[in-house]
Enzyme design. Structure first.
Site, PDB file in Angstrom:
ATOM      1  N   ASP A  30      20.297 -44.020  21.565  1.00  0.00           N
ATOM      2  CA  ASP A  30      20.697 -42.953  21.499  1.00  0.00           C
ATOM      3  C   ASP A  30      19.885 -41.947  22.517  1.00  0.00           C
ATOM      4  O   ASP A  30      19.428 -40.645  22.018  1.00  0.00           O
ATOM      5  CB  ASP A  30      20.132 -42.797  19.953  1.00  0.00           C
ATOM      6  CG  ASP A  30      18.446 -43.027  19.592  1.00  0.00           C
ATOM      7  OD1 ASP A  30      17.662 -42.178  18.714  1.00  0.00           O
ATOM      8  OD2 ASP A  30      18.362 -43.950  20.062  1.00  0.00           O
ATOM      9  N   LYS A 142      19.930 -41.556  12.073  1.00  0.00           N
ATOM     10  CA  LYS A 142      18.049 -41.014  12.722  1.00  0.00           C
ATOM     11  C   LYS A 142      17.520 -39.461  13.189  1.00  0.00           C
ATOM     12  O   LYS A 142      18.010 -38.813  13.835  1.00  0.00           O
ATOM     13  CB  LYS A 142      18.082 -42.338  14.220  1.00  0.00           C
ATOM     14  CG  LYS A 142      16.785 -42.210  14.226  1.00  0.00           C
ATOM     15  CD  LYS A 142      16.552 -41.798  15.243  1.00  0.00           C
ATOM     16  CE  LYS A 142      14.905 -41.567  16.621  1.00  0.00           C
ATOM     17  NZ  LYS A 142      15.471 -42.749  17.978  1.00  0.00           N
ATOM     18  N   GLU A 183      11.817 -42.327  10.510  1.00  0.00           N
ATOM     19  CA  GLU A 183      11.438 -42.470  11.080  1.00  0.00           C
ATOM     20  C   GLU A 183      10.042 -41.624  11.158  1.00  0.00           C
ATOM     21  O   GLU A 183       9.720 -41.299  12.760  1.00  0.00           O
ATOM     22  CB  GLU A 183      11.875 -43.092  12.643  1.00  0.00           C
ATOM     23  CG  GLU A 183      11.555 -43.271  13.295  1.00  0.00           C
ATOM     24  CD  GLU A 183      12.192 -43.025  15.203  1.00  0.00           C
ATOM     25  OE1 GLU A 183      13.309 -43.143  14.590  1.00  0.00           O
ATOM     26  OE2 GLU A 183      11.292 -43.796  16.338  1.00  0.00           O
ATOM     27  N   GLU A 185       6.925 -42.231  13.323  1.00  0.00           N
ATOM     28  CA  GLU A 185       6.108 -42.309  14.138  1.00  0.00           C
ATOM     29  C   GLU A 185       4.641 -42.731  14.452  1.00  0.00           C
ATOM     30  O   GLU A 185       4.739 -41.565  15.321  1.00  0.00           O
ATOM     31  CB  GLU A 185       7.249 -43.201  15.842  1.00  0.00           C
ATOM     32  CG  GLU A 185       5.989 -44.086  17.027  1.00  0.00           C
ATOM     33  CD  GLU A 185       7.159 -44.067  18.371  1.00  0.00           C
ATOM     34  OE1 GLU A 185       7.958 -43.254  18.520  1.00  0.00           O
ATOM     35  OE2 GLU A 185       6.934 -44.509  19.200  1.00  0.00           O
ATOM     36  N   LYS A 225      12.316 -47.064   9.550  1.00  0.00           N
ATOM     37  CA  LYS A 225      11.918 -47.018  10.979  1.00  0.00           C
ATOM     38  C   LYS A 225      10.665 -47.256  11.763  1.00  0.00           C
ATOM     39  O   LYS A 225      10.286 -45.581  11.640  1.00  0.00           O
ATOM     40  CB  LYS A 225      13.045 -46.497  12.237  1.00  0.00           C
ATOM     41  CG  LYS A 225      13.017 -46.934  13.411  1.00  0.00           C
ATOM     42  CD  LYS A 225      13.432 -46.214  14.402  1.00  0.00           C
ATOM     43  CE  LYS A 225      13.600 -46.512  15.627  1.00  0.00           C
ATOM     44  NZ  LYS A 225      14.373 -46.607  16.368  1.00  0.00           N
ATOM     45  N   SER A 295      15.177 -52.112  15.076  1.00  0.00           N
ATOM     46  CA  SER A 295      15.639 -50.771  15.754  1.00  0.00           C
ATOM     47  C   SER A 295      14.849 -50.601  16.982  1.00  0.00           C
ATOM     48  O   SER A 295      14.582 -49.378  16.660  1.00  0.00           O
ATOM     49  CB  SER A 295      15.809 -49.367  14.905  1.00  0.00           C
ATOM     50  OG  SER A 295      16.170 -48.400  15.730  1.00  0.00           O
ATOM     51  N   TYR A 357      10.745 -38.798  24.624  1.00  0.00           N
ATOM     52  CA  TYR A 357      12.207 -39.297  25.333  1.00  0.00           C
ATOM     53  C   TYR A 357      12.904 -37.833  24.431  1.00  0.00           C
ATOM     54  O   TYR A 357      12.633 -37.452  23.647  1.00  0.00           O
ATOM     55  CB  TYR A 357      12.020 -40.287  25.176  1.00  0.00           C
ATOM     56  CG  TYR A 357      12.641 -40.518  22.903  1.00  0.00           C
ATOM     57  CD1 TYR A 357      11.441 -40.078  22.108  1.00  0.00           C
ATOM     58  CD2 TYR A 357      13.795 -40.894  22.558  1.00  0.00           C
ATOM     59  CE1 TYR A 357      12.077 -39.962  20.795  1.00  0.00           C
ATOM     60  CE2 TYR A 357      13.879 -40.955  21.696  1.00  0.00           C
ATOM     61  CZ  TYR A 357      13.456 -40.709  20.310  1.00  0.00           C
ATOM     62  OH  TYR A 357      13.656 -41.202  19.093  1.00  0.00           O
TER      63      TYR A 357
END
Lengths: 357, 351
Positions: A30, A142, A183, A185, A225, A295, A357
């Site tokens: 993605d 996501k 997610e 992170e 995730k 993932s 990103y």
């Protein structure tokens, strides 16, 4: 009621459970247009639509690799793209029992008054967008929240904002038929040790699950995730077994058993390290009420990209390389990885300081 | 670090065993004794506990007994400290450390629990006396606007603070957020409230750096309200376990249910149904029963020495039944003592 059980509840539970099938995992393909541009420039490929289409065709149409994938996360542009024969990518995936997913966040923005901490945007018309994506064939979504470790980070503000944001995104997805991948992170950047990462991960995950409960999210219809628990990027390395122990302990302390599967992000880890760490977790002899899978974005595509280098004549070779990583990670979800999937490129660290990103 | 790890991390929660909650305060045991026409004096309180702890075969069904402070220092008639009786029987002594509830101003009868003052020193003292786990009861209720966010927060953070102090001093904290059964709400409402309360508890425990591996949870089962139509044990089992799956991390080794106002038999049947359920249960599911282990025993004893044998048989019967229920093998054929099917619900129960 505590958890929202709408018209999609059964489907959400079934989809989440399928994605968590042992032996399978998710390909995170993605990358936004900007991010895929960075990847392309590293292999001297022009960032135009036909090249983006060619890369994804390379990945999605290799029949041998698809059995190892339960889902693929797509960027919006890709959701509507087709193979060179004119077949929608979504159909190719569906026919091979790979569930299409969609990235729905709109990137991060800084939180004023913090030291570079961020929150994630993307709420405007999110419900309507999810409905569109569902119609186009997506069945999971996501949303990436980002936190960092520093002397005063993550701050309580950053934890609250990101946890609440994930929870709000998650319930909107469930209202509209998409399984939300949650997610949070925590970046590896820093000189902290693995204990520090473990402590922060536990604090963040506890906040996330409290927020999900507050927002009435149906945990059985979600996936997590998270980052693996590792030392900071500027810290001495540790073995996969240590990473496995700290990671699984952190998850056992925070992730309710109702969550069917945990699909790790690879962060800046090399392809091989990500696989070895996942494998070590699945070998760990301790009770794990959720499946542990992958993932991966960079950790599945790095050597594939280099092998392809944008050239049609390299597609076959690149697909073989892709298959090796898919199979390796599939083995890792079963704790059966024997190591050594194409050395060299696979061992190259993919860490980028302050990765955006 | 996120959680406080220390040398005391133990291993509670053995399948086939559970906890006897014999920690009734002097006031509360008075109510029990008066229901069987027994005077509330120290000797009678001591006799009752000797009756229970010295029942042959009973200790094999138990991993722990929760005591009131007075009992921690009492002995058998022949002079053996109760704590030694338990230890020799492979049973851990525990201690009730809270000091009861007080009302929260501005709420509709909601409460918080007191007992934090000097708790650390008290825990250290109890550890020296042989206690190895503690218990603190937080109480919530279901109503039109209850439990309020205030009540949930106060009770969750009270439990967390208590738990952290226990762990600093060598006692495994039993975390007990009891949601009273009073009311006419249905089982789904109880499930929703239970999930909300447990989620708040585990967030608070995380905030307070409590090591989950060294705790136990003592929740209510998820049931309809006392004034609502009854449901089958299988339904109670399903909704209870579902609520726990959604909120209790796998790091918690064991969940030991309170019986609330359930009859002895109901409590056993429900626990049994949970252990038969085929679903993810990373923690063991057992009992921490007070009334549901002692009701028929008390009635059989009636304070008379001549009844001790009969009373002990009744007690052993419930111990064995619940031991089987933790394994999902209870056949439901325990010789029902008088009162085993009697509901023990007391509206707005305070103890």
């Amino acid at each position: 009621m505590s958890a929202f059980v709408g018209k999609y509840a059964d489907e959400l539970i079934k989809t989440a459970r399928y994605i968590a099938t042992p032996g399978k995992g998710i390909l995170a393909a993605d990358e936004s247009t900007g991010t895929i541009g960075k990847r392309f420039s590293s292999i001297n490929v022009e960032n135009i639509e036909s090249n983006r289409q060619a890369l994804r065709e390379l990945l999605f149409t290799y029949g041998k690799a698809l059995p190892y994938l339960s889902g693929v996360i797509l960027f919006e542009e890709t959701l509507y793209q087709k193979t060179s024969d004119g077949k929608p990518f979504v159909e190719v995936l569906q026919e091979n029992n790979v569930i299409p997913g969609i990235k729905v966040d709109k990137g991060v923005v800084e939180l004023a008054g913090t030291d570079g901490e961020t929150t994630t945007q993307g709420f405007d018309s999110l419900g309507a967008r999810c409905q569109q994506y569902y119609k186009a064939g997506a069945r999971f979504a996501k949303w990436r929240a980002v936190l960092k470790i520093g002397p005063a980070e993550p701050s309580e503000l950053s934890i609250q904002q990101n946890a609440q944001g994930l929870a709000r995104y998650a319930i909107i997805c469930q209202e509209n038929g998409l399984v939300p991948i949650v997610e949070p992170e925590i970046l590896t950047d820093g000189a902290h040790d693995i204990q520090k990462c473990a402590a922060v991960t536990e604090t963040v995950l506890a906040a996330v699950y409290k927020a999900l409960n507050d927002h009435h999210v149906l945990l059985e219809g979600t996936l997590l995730k998270p980052n693996m628990v590792t030392p900071g990027s500027d810290s001495p390395k540790v073995t996969p077994e240590v990473i496995a122990e700290f990671t699984v302990t952190a998850l056992r302390r925070t992730v309710p058993p109702a969550v069917p599967g945990i699909v790790f992000l690879s962060g800046g880890q090399s392809e091989e390290d990500a696989t070895l760490n996942l494998n070590a977790m699945n070998k760990l002899e301790v009770l794990k009420p959720w499946t542990l899978s992958f993932s991966f974005g960079r950790a599945l595509q790095k050597s594939t990209l280099k092998t392809w280098a944008g050239k049609k004549e390299n597609v076959g070779k690149a697909q073989e390389v892709f298959l090796v990583r898919c199979r390796a990670n599939s083995d890792a979800t079963l704790g059966k990885y024997a190591g050594g999937g194409t050395g060299g490129l696979a061992s190259e660290s993919l860490f980028e300081k302050g990765y955006k990103y | 670090m996120s959680c406080f790890t220390n040398k005391y991390a133990g291993n509670p929660g053995t399948p086939g065993k559970g906890i006897l909650a014999a920690d009734e305060s002097t006031g509360t045991i008075g109510k029990r004794l008066s229901s069987i026409n027994v005077e509330n004096i120290e000797e009678n309180r001591r006799s009752l506990r000797e009756l229970l702890f010295c029942t042959p075969g009973a200790l094999e069904c138990l991993s722990g007994v929760i005591l009131f402070e007075e009992t921690l220092y009492q002995k058998t008639a022949s002079g053996k400290p109760f704590v030694d009786v338990l230890k020799e029987g492979g049973v851990l002594p525990g201690i009730k450390v809270d000091k009861g509830t007080v009302e929260l101003r501005g709420t509709n009868g909601e409460t918080t629990t007191q007992g934090l003052d000097g708790l650390g020193q008290r825990c250290a003292k109890y550890y020296e006396a042989g206690a190895r786990f503690a218990k603190w009861r937080a109480v919530l209720k279901i109503g039109l606007t209850e439990p309020s966010e205030l009540a949930i927060h106060e009770n969750a953070y009270g439990l967390a603070r208590y738990a952290a102090i226990c762990q600093e001093n060598g006692l495994v904290p039993i975390v007990e957020p009891e949601i009273l059964v009073d009311g006419s709400h249905d089982i789904e409402k109880c499930a929703a409230v239970t999930e909300r309360v447990l989620a708040a508890c585990y967030k608070a425990l995380n905030d307070h750096h409590v090591m989950l591996e060294g705790t136990l949870l003592k929740p209510n089962m998820v049931t309809p309200g006392s004034d609502a139509p009854k449901v089958a044990p299988e339904v109670i089992a399903e909704l209870t376990v579902r609520a726990l799956q959604r909120t209790v991390p796998a790091a918690v080794p064991a969940i030991v249910f309170l019986s609330g106002g359930q009859s002895e038999e109901q409590a056993t049947l429900n626990l049994n149904a949970m252990n038969k359920l085929k679903t993810k249960k990373p923690w063991s599911l057992s009992f921490s029963f007070g009334r549901a282990l002692q009701q028929s025993t008390l009635k059989a004893w009636a304070g008379k020495t001549g009844n001790v044998g009969k009373a002990r048989a009744a007690f052993l019967c419930r111990c064995k039944a619940n031991s089987e229920a933790t394994l999902g093998t209870y056949q439901g054929n325990a010789t029902l003592g008088e009162g085993a099917s009697e509901s023990l619900h007391v509206k707005d129960y305070k103890y």
